[in-house]
Write a protein that holds these residues in place. Structure first.
Motif, PDB file in Angstrom:
ATOM      1  N   VAL A 159       0.861  -1.183   0.000  1.00 58.23           N
ATOM      2  CA  VAL A 159       0.000   0.000   0.000  1.00 58.23           C
ATOM      3  C   VAL A 159       0.897   1.233   0.000  1.00 58.23           C
ATOM      4  O   VAL A 159       2.095   1.166   0.310  1.00 58.23           O
ATOM      5  CB  VAL A 159      -0.946   0.019   1.218  1.00 58.23           C
ATOM      6  N   CYS A 160       0.299   2.375  -0.358  1.00 57.66           N
ATOM      7  CA  CYS A 160       1.034   3.634  -0.366  1.00 57.66           C
ATOM      8  C   CYS A 160       0.634   4.475   0.847  1.00 57.66           C
ATOM      9  O   CYS A 160      -0.273   4.116   1.607  1.00 57.66           O
ATOM     10  CB  CYS A 160       0.773   4.392  -1.665  1.00 57.66           C
ATOM     11  N   TYR A 161       1.304   5.600   0.975  1.00 55.08           N
ATOM     12  CA  TYR A 161       1.027   6.479   2.109  1.00 55.08           C
ATOM     13  C   TYR A 161      -0.391   7.025   2.051  1.00 55.08           C
ATOM     14  O   TYR A 161      -1.064   7.163   3.060  1.00 55.08           O
ATOM     15  CB  TYR A 161       2.048   7.630   2.110  1.00 55.08           C
ATOM     16  N   GLN A 162      -0.883   7.326   0.844  1.00 55.11           N
ATOM     17  CA  GLN A 162      -2.229   7.884   0.710  1.00 55.11           C
ATOM     18  C   GLN A 162      -3.288   6.855   1.087  1.00 55.11           C
ATOM     19  O   GLN A 162      -4.330   7.206   1.636  1.00 55.11           O
ATOM     20  CB  GLN A 162      -2.430   8.388  -0.724  1.00 55.11           C
ATOM     21  N   CYS A 163      -3.022   5.574   0.781  1.00 56.88           N
ATOM     22  CA  CYS A 163      -3.967   4.529   1.204  1.00 56.88           C
ATOM     23  C   CYS A 163      -4.114   4.525   2.719  1.00 56.88           C
ATOM     24  O   CYS A 163      -5.216   4.334   3.261  1.00 56.88           O
ATOM     25  CB  CYS A 163      -3.492   3.161   0.721  1.00 56.88           C
ATOM     26  N   LEU A 164      -2.993   4.728   3.413  1.00 56.45           N
ATOM     27  CA  LEU A 164      -3.056   4.773   4.872  1.00 56.45           C
ATOM     28  C   LEU A 164      -3.772   6.028   5.345  1.00 56.45           C
ATOM     29  O   LEU A 164      -4.521   5.988   6.339  1.00 56.45           O
ATOM     30  CB  LEU A 164      -1.641   4.719   5.447  1.00 56.45           C
ATOM     31  N   GLU A 165      -3.571   7.163   4.667  1.00 54.84           N
ATOM     32  CA  GLU A 165      -4.234   8.406   5.060  1.00 54.84           C
ATOM     33  C   GLU A 165      -5.738   8.302   4.891  1.00 54.84           C
ATOM     34  O   GLU A 165      -6.500   8.884   5.664  1.00 54.84           O
ATOM     35  CB  GLU A 165      -3.686   9.566   4.210  1.00 54.84           C
ATOM     36  N   GLU A 166      -6.191   7.590   3.862  1.00 55.75           N
ATOM     37  CA  GLU A 166      -7.631   7.461   3.625  1.00 55.75           C
ATOM     38  C   GLU A 166      -8.297   6.522   4.618  1.00 55.75           C
ATOM     39  O   GLU A 166      -9.524   6.421   4.624  1.00 55.75           O
ATOM     40  CB  GLU A 166      -7.868   6.972   2.199  1.00 55.75           C
ATOM     41  N   GLY A 167      -7.513   5.795   5.392  1.00 58.16           N
ATOM     42  CA  GLY A 167      -8.088   4.962   6.449  1.00 58.16           C
ATOM     43  C   GLY A 167      -8.513   3.577   6.027  1.00 58.16           C
ATOM     44  O   GLY A 167      -9.142   2.861   6.805  1.00 58.16           O
ATOM     45  N   LYS A 168      -8.194   3.178   4.802  1.00 57.27           N
ATOM     46  CA  LYS A 168      -8.604   1.838   4.366  1.00 57.27           C
ATOM     47  C   LYS A 168      -7.903   0.747   5.170  1.00 57.27           C
ATOM     48  O   LYS A 168      -8.409  -0.362   5.284  1.00 57.27           O
ATOM     49  CB  LYS A 168      -8.305   1.657   2.882  1.00 57.27           C
ATOM     50  N   HIS A 169      -6.743   1.033   5.672  1.00 54.96           N
ATOM     51  CA  HIS A 169      -5.982   0.042   6.433  1.00 54.96           C
ATOM     52  C   HIS A 169      -5.673   0.578   7.823  1.00 54.96           C
ATOM     53  O   HIS A 169      -4.645   0.244   8.422  1.00 54.96           O
ATOM     54  CB  HIS A 169      -4.680  -0.294   5.704  1.00 54.96           C
ATOM     55  N   GLY A 170      -6.575   1.419   8.335  1.00 56.94           N
ATOM     56  CA  GLY A 170      -6.318   2.075   9.604  1.00 56.94           C
ATOM     57  C   GLY A 170      -6.166   1.115  10.771  1.00 56.94           C
ATOM     58  O   GLY A 170      -5.344   1.329  11.656  1.00 56.94           O
ATOM     59  N   THR A 171      -6.976   0.058  10.795  1.00 57.02           N
ATOM     60  CA  THR A 171      -6.922  -0.891  11.918  1.00 57.02           C
ATOM     61  C   THR A 171      -6.032  -2.084  11.624  1.00 57.02           C
ATOM     62  O   THR A 171      -5.966  -3.017  12.428  1.00 57.02           O
ATOM     63  CB  THR A 171      -8.345  -1.387  12.240  1.00 57.02           C
ATOM     64  N   HIS A 172      -5.387  -2.075  10.483  1.00 56.31           N
ATOM     65  CA  HIS A 172      -4.554  -3.220  10.099  1.00 56.31           C
ATOM     66  C   HIS A 172      -3.119  -3.007  10.542  1.00 56.31           C
ATOM     67  O   HIS A 172      -2.667  -1.871  10.739  1.00 56.31           O
ATOM     68  CB  HIS A 172      -4.595  -3.423   8.584  1.00 56.31           C
ATOM     69  N   GLU A 173      -2.402  -4.121  10.678  1.00 57.41           N
ATOM     70  CA  GLU A 173      -0.977  -4.056  10.984  1.00 57.41           C
ATOM     71  C   GLU A 173      -0.223  -3.743   9.695  1.00 57.41           C
ATOM     72  O   GLU A 173      -0.322  -4.475   8.708  1.00 57.41           O
ATOM     73  CB  GLU A 173      -0.483  -5.383  11.568  1.00 57.41           C
ATOM     74  N   VAL A 174       0.540  -2.659   9.704  1.00 57.74           N
ATOM     75  CA  VAL A 174       1.262  -2.196   8.523  1.00 57.74           C
ATOM     76  C   VAL A 174       2.751  -2.151   8.850  1.00 57.74           C
ATOM     77  O   VAL A 174       3.143  -1.684   9.925  1.00 57.74           O
ATOM     78  CB  VAL A 174       0.763  -0.809   8.070  1.00 57.74           C
ATOM     79  N   LYS A 175       3.558  -2.684   7.920  1.00 57.16           N
ATOM     80  CA  LYS A 175       5.000  -2.698   8.114  1.00 57.16           C
ATOM     81  C   LYS A 175       5.693  -2.106   6.892  1.00 57.16           C
ATOM     82  O   LYS A 175       5.094  -1.989   5.817  1.00 57.16           O
ATOM     83  CB  LYS A 175       5.499  -4.127   8.351  1.00 57.16           C
ATOM     84  N   ALA A 176       6.967  -1.769   7.072  1.00 51.28           N
ATOM     85  CA  ALA A 176       7.744  -1.185   5.975  1.00 51.28           C
ATOM     86  C   ALA A 176       7.879  -2.192   4.837  1.00 51.28           C
ATOM     87  O   ALA A 176       8.081  -3.390   5.065  1.00 51.28           O
ATOM     88  CB  ALA A 176       9.122  -0.761   6.477  1.00 51.28           C
ATOM     89  N   LEU A 177       7.763  -1.704   3.613  1.00 49.14           N
ATOM     90  CA  LEU A 177       7.790  -2.579   2.446  1.00 49.14           C
ATOM     91  C   LEU A 177       9.142  -3.294   2.324  1.00 49.14           C
ATOM     92  O   LEU A 177       9.204  -4.492   2.039  1.00 49.14           O
ATOM     93  CB  LEU A 177       7.500  -1.773   1.185  1.00 49.14           C
TER      94      LEU A 177
END
Length: 724
Positions: free
Chosen positions: A253-271
């Motif tokens: 995912v990209c930074y904008q995907c995270l800003e839009e909240g689509k993955h807000g509750t998901h665990e996200v790690k560095a690519l």
């Protein structure tokens, strides 16, 4: 790399992937092929809950998708399951990798339409389009982005490009002056392709060049043309680079995907971190797969060798079968000749008997006829007196001759029939029942090392037949040597596959082997197993041994407890119990503590042969050497001979020690850590068991695995001190 080619081909067109996209089920398909297999569903019947793109579905609902798959097949004529038949006018195609594909009725695209320069050149995708994976048959409704919603598989595209480049024309040497020869290696440090002569002349394997890495030309070309790491952009935000990885959705995912909240509750790690982590996981998985592949290659070699052996054995077996059948035919021909000789003999015998009877009857008939003619001429004579002179004699001769033709004379002495009847029924039945049976000797058994062990002077061995052996086994023969490098001897013959051998020498190395047998003979020996009994734990041949009392050889009145370490008795008479280990060499020491001592009995302690009497005091016969002791004094006894009375007795809690030294052939007794009397017995050799005798007034507990007392110094071993 040829084996990889099928991984690089599209399941629809059967050609190498062109602009491959990744479906949510993780399978790949060409972008143009994906458009070719799209089908359209009616707006009213499309479940809105199933609408998703490749990027919006992580763990999509397979139940809904399966329903859509069934709906798509029934409505459009496109089928992906063998059980659902499309319209008769729609033929079924099959790609080179075996996947069934049902194309739509629309005309196929031209080759120029297949490879499109970029996704923007595709015509717009109709609404409510559905795509079904041609490999796993899962269906998915596309959203407004259509096929753009599926991520491109740039890794697969790069692998296909490198693979096609490696299949191009052969590389030429870069240092040949006139006609370049085909390159055989490439130096990664020099970045130069060499043929063999130029490599030996310009790149010798010595000095600084010895550290250079030479690789095959194809691998060198791939590494030379390998493009630098590409920066991927987001499919939803084309101006944003993919920099993070959603663990739940399993997608970059990209930074904008995270800003839009689509993955807000998901665990996200560095690519980058996840890239390295997954590469490591893939490498680990490949290690296991590589081991399996290596095993498979070895297995294939084994199978190919088996094919050769089967062919060789088949020829040999056919020759053996022909030889056996020829032997049967020869035996039958020999028997045929014998039977024909017997028939000829009977034939000659019958002819001789009949011919003899013919000859005898002919002579007799001629004599009778002559007598009859003579008598007729006599009757014609007219001289009465002359007639009467000879008539009586003639009458007697006629009656005598008639009597000679009496009963049985005119009966054939031999019948014309042959009384011989050939009983060929059992043989014919045997021939019809002639079949192959297992007539080979068994294969060599396999020792199960994980179950083989030694304990004290006992050894337990376990074995089994080879896994692929189908030859019947009737029994096994276990052999051991004498523990001193001597010849093998049989110690067990039977059907069991596990055996415990007792009474071995302590501190000895034994060799063991086993073989199987059946009615055809004895098979080969197994591998030889070397076993060590009771490792030497003390100097001067002193051996630490652990053993217990033996219920199997004890008198029935003996009572056991404490894991056979404590014994008592139900009888007022003395009863004998022995240990479960025998000694024949080394120095051994064990103790017994008196747990109960009532009414001043006199138990006996010592050693005995295996056939000692069990219903009398130990030492009464010539099979035991013992010390019996009461509360005041003790005696040594062997063969009912009492010697060396010594003061000092036992009470409850007393400890009796027994020291057996085969290096000197002596037996010594101790009471409460003090030697009791002189050396009790000398000249001991052979095999002995620890033994005691006691009645119901005594209970003792055995202690083994003890070192010898400090006061005693063992002597050097005598090689002739033990005879087993």
């Amino acid at each position: 790399m040829d084996e990889m080619e099928e991984e690089l081909k599209c399941p629809v067109c059967g050609s190498f992937y062109r602009e491959p996209i990744i479906l949510p089920c993780s399978h790949n398909i060409c972008l143009a092929c994906a458009r070719n297999i799209l089908v359209q569903t009616p707006e009213a019947e499309s479940p809105q809950s199933s609408r998703a793109s490749g990027s919006g579905v992580s763990d999509y609902d397979y139940l809904d998708l399966d329903k859509m798959s069934l709906y798509s097949e029934a409505d459009s004529g496109y089928g992906s399951y063998g059980g659902f038949v499309s319209a008769p006018t729609t033929p079924c195609q099959k790609s080179p990798n075996g996947v069934r594909v049902f194309p739509p009725t629309a005309p196929q695209p031209t080759p120029q339409q297949h490879l499109l320069p970029h996704p923007g050149s595709l015509p717009p995708i109709p609404r409510n389009s559905c795509i079904t994976c041609p490999q796993c048959h899962r269906s998915l409704i596309l959203d407004d982005r259509g096929l753009r919603g599926f991520p491109k598989n740039r890794v697969l595209e790069g692998v296909v490009d490198r693979y096609q480049q490696s299949k191009a024309a052969a590389l030429k040497c870069q240092l040949c002056e006139k006609s370049p020869k085909e390159a055989t290696v490439m130096c990664e440090q020099c970045d130069v392709f060499y043929c063999d002569p130029c490599r030996l002349r310009c790149h010798p394997p010595r000095g600084p060049l010895a550290k250079h890495r030479l690789v095959p030309p194809a691998q060198g070309r791939i590494s030379r043309r390998a493009s630098p790491r590409k920066i991927s952009t987001c499919t939803e935000h084309e101006l944003e680079n993919l920099s993070m990885y959603c663990v739940q959705c399993k997608m970059p995912v990209c930074y904008q995907c995270l800003e839009e909240g689509k993955h807000g509750t998901h665990e996200v790690k560095a690519l980058g971190a996840m890239w390295k982590l997954h590469k490591g996981q893939l490498s680990q998985a490949l290690n296991g797969l590589s081991d399996r592949a290596t095993e498979a290659k070895e297995f294939l070699v084994q199978l190919r060798n088996m094919v050769q052996h089967i062919q060789e054995n088949g020829v040999e077996f056919e020759a053996c079968l022909v030889a056996q059948c020829d032997a049967l035919i020869d035996a039958l021909n020999r028997r045929k000749a014998q039977l024909l000789a017997q028939v000829n003999k009977e034939h000659e015998h019958k002819l001789k008997v009949v011919r003899d009877q013919i000859s005898h009857c002919t002579v007799k008939l001629r004599q009778t006829t002559g007598l009859m003619e003579y008598c007729l001429e006599v009757i014609k004579e007219n001289d009465p007196s002359g007639f009467l002179q000879i008539s009586d004699a003639l009458i007697r001769r006629v009656h005598m001759t008639e009597g000679q033709w009496g009963k049985g004379t005119l009966t054939p002495r031999m019948t014309s029939d042959f009384d011989l009847t050939l009983d060929s029924g059992p043989l014919l039945q045997t021939i019809h029942q002639l079949d192959f049976v297992q007539m080979k000797v068994p294969a060599a058994p396999m020792l199960q090392l994980e179950e083989c062990c030694t304990q004290n002077n006992s050894a337990t061995l376990s074995w089994k037949q080879p896994p692929l052996s189908t030859i019947a086994v009737e029994g096994y023969i276990l052999e051991l040597d004498d523990g001193n490098g001597g010849p093998f001897r049989e110690v067990y013959v039977g059907t069991e596959t596990i055996c415990t051998v007792d009474g071995l020498h302590f501190n000895s190395t034994y060799k063991s082997r086993v073989k199987a047998f059946n009615s055809s003979g004895v098979g080969q020996y197994s591998k030889t197993l070397i076993m060590q009994t009771s490792e030497t734990a003390l100097p001067f041949n002193c051996t630490v041994a652990w053993f217990t009392f033996d219920p199997a050889s004890a008198h029935p009145d003996i009572v056991f407890s404490n894991d056979n370490l404590t014994v008592s008795c139900n009888s007022y008479d003395d009863r004998v119990v022995m240990g479960n280990s025998a000694f024949s060499r080394g120095v051994h020491y064990w103790e017994m503590t008196v747990d109960r001592y009532d009414n001043h009995p006199d138990p006996a302690f010592g050693i005995a042969r295996g056939d000692v009497l069990k219903d009398v005091m130990l030492g009464k016969d010539d099979k035991a050497w013992a010390m019996y002791v009461d509360n005041n004094r003790s005696w040594f006894m062997h063969n009912n001979s009492h010697t060396n009375r010594t003061d000092g007795g036992i009470t409850k809690g007393a400890t009796i020690g027994v020291l057996l030294d085969f290096t000197r052939g002596i037996l010594i007794f101790l009471i409460n850590d003090e030697q009791q009397g002189p050396v009790a017995f000398e000249g001991l050799e052979g095999t002995y068991y620890p033994a005691i005798s006691l009645n119901r007034n005594v209970q003792v507990t055995l202690h083994t695995g003890l070192p010898i007392p400090d006061f005693y110094t063992p002597g050097e071993a005598d090689p002739n001190s033990s005879v087993c």
